[in-house]
Design an enzyme around this catalytic site. Structure first.
Site, short mmCIF file in Angstrom:
data_model
loop_
_atom_site.label_atom_id
_atom_site.label_comp_id
_atom_site.label_asym_id
_atom_site.label_seq_id
_atom_site.Cartn_x
_atom_site.Cartn_y
_atom_site.Cartn_z
N ARG A 177 -1.61 -4.53 -6.63
CA ARG A 177 -0.16 -4.74 -6.47
C ARG A 177 0.25 -4.88 -5.01
O ARG A 177 1.09 -5.72 -4.66
CB ARG A 177 0.60 -3.58 -7.10
N PRO B 180 -9.29 0.63 -2.55
CA PRO B 180 -9.37 2.10 -2.58
C PRO B 180 -10.64 2.56 -1.88
O PRO B 180 -11.61 1.80 -1.78
CB PRO B 180 -9.41 2.43 -4.08
N ASN C 294 -18.06 3.19 -0.47
CA ASN C 294 -17.67 2.09 0.43
C ASN C 294 -17.24 2.59 1.82
O ASN C 294 -16.40 1.98 2.46
CB ASN C 294 -16.61 1.19 -0.21
N ALA D 4 -5.17 1.04 4.30
CA ALA D 4 -5.76 1.63 3.09
C ALA D 4 -6.30 3.04 3.37
O ALA D 4 -5.62 4.03 3.08
CB ALA D 4 -6.82 0.71 2.54
N ARG D 5 -7.48 3.12 3.96
CA ARG D 5 -8.07 4.42 4.29
C ARG D 5 -8.93 4.28 5.54
O ARG D 5 -9.68 3.31 5.69
CB ARG D 5 -8.96 4.93 3.14
N GLU E 8 -8.02 12.23 8.58
CA GLU E 8 -6.70 12.24 9.19
C GLU E 8 -5.90 13.51 8.88
O GLU E 8 -4.84 13.74 9.48
CB GLU E 8 -5.91 11.00 8.78
N HIS F 209 0.17 6.95 9.22
CA HIS F 209 0.14 6.89 7.75
C HIS F 209 1.56 6.94 7.15
O HIS F 209 1.89 7.84 6.38
CB HIS F 209 -0.74 7.99 7.14
#
Ligand code: COI
Length: 332
Positions: free
Chosen positions: A154, A205, A211, A233-234, A263, A297
């Site tokens: 999305r 994700p 990953n 994302a991360r 973080e 973030h």
């Protein structure tokens, strides 16, 4: 029903109060969940956390000992939850599968355009009294550019539409693209996306152990020279050493990040100076300003996203307390 909610900012409390249609008894804890403040959940029936809360075996065991059977997160990502420990302890985990996708998409777009157009460099230069116009400020235009969206969920889809509205060509890579993603973007394989894109935006994700460091030297070497990379994302997806090296050689023009590895030791804290920041990668990224733009973030920190997160979390608790289940459960 009593719910202890961690990481609730002062500004967010009125939203939690206003949207609490089931009259849950909520205890707000300003800080993220740690091993030190887990005790705030003693006596509660359930716990609500956000990203970066410590939901490891130790804390889950503590919750289980106090009879807590539901630990829900109001984030989309759930890499901070120990799924195995929760399963072993009979604790139900749930999340918010989606909130206003424009929240993260608009931040990613803003970072991307800022770095693509060189506004970061120009503004930094003028701040120092330098009004010369060098080759470093010469720019392409977004309507002639190609944008690569990695992860066509999305958020990726929303960002793609924003870029398309500006005239950019948008490619996406996703192993399982939805029908709307296929109808909106040109789905290509990863090497083609990396080779063609002037801006690459990451929306996948993070799966711990699967990953990590997805953006590694090999990934970056496949990118178009002088491209911009955006990560909302991360942090764990990015090999920061490789990114900084690529910025030095010019392989990358800029890196925009809203996220950092580990973080939890940064967010919500104010440090005296950058040398006091405990997170080495964050320090390195900040030192690379203005080629690197760093935000704390805040991708999901918009009014519509907050409202969605809270509404959906309350719905998850309502369903769990009335039926024993919610459709948004997270399973191993
Ligand atoms: C998510 O929803 O996954 C986020 O990244 C935002 C959250 C950590 C507050």
């Amino acid at each position: 029903m009593k719910i202890t909610m961690y990481g609730v900012r002062a500004l967010e409390e009125p939203y939690f109060d206003r949207l609490n249609q089931d009259y849950f008894t909520c205890k707000y804890v300003r800080e993220l969940l740690t091993h030190d403040n887990v005790v705030a959940a003693k006596g509660a029936d359930a716990v609500l956390v956000r990203g970066n809360c410590v939901v490891d075996r130790q804390n889950l065991q503590q919750f289980a000992d106090w009879g807590i059977r539901a630990v829900f997160t109001r984030s989309v990502g759930y890499n901070h939850l120990d799924l195995q420990a929760a399963a072993d302890l009979g604790i139900t985990l749930a999340r918010v599968p989606s909130y206003s996708p424009a929240a993260v998409a608009e931040l990613a777009l803003t970072l991307g355009l800022t770095l693509f157009r060189g506004v970061n460099v120009a503004a930094d230069q003028t701040r120092q009294g330098n009004f010369t116009i060098g080759a470093n400020l010469f720019s392409k235009e977004i309507r002639t550019a190609t944008v690569g969206i990695l992860g066509a969920g999305r958020i990726g889809l929303t960002e793609a539409k924003l870029y398309q509205g500006l005239g950019a060509q948008v490619f996406a890579y996703d192993p399982r693209p939805s029908q709307s993603a296929q109808a909106t973007m040109t789905i290509v394989d990863l090497p083609e996306l990396l080779a063609k894109s002037d801006i690459v935006s990451i929306h996948v994700p993070y799966f711990p152990g699967k990953n990590d460091n997805l953006i590694d030297p090999r990934f970056i070497a496949q990118m178009k020279s002088g491209a911009v990379l955006i990560n909302t994302a991360r942090g764990e997806l990015a090999d920061v050493t490789a990114i900084l090296a690529a910025l030095n050689t010019g392989q990358l023009r800029g890196y925009g990040t809203d996220v950092f590895r580990d973080e939890g030791d940064l967010l919500g804290q104010e440090f005296e100076g950058s040398s006091d920041i405990p997170n080495v990668e964050a320090r390195q990224l900040l030192a690379a300003h203005p080629q690197v733009l760093v935000t704390p973030h805040v991708g999901s920190f918009t009014e519509p996203a907050l409202t969605d997160m809270i509404r959906m979390s309350y719905a998850n608790f309502h369903d769990f307390f009335t039926t024993g289940h919610t459709v948004n459960e997270i399973h191993l």
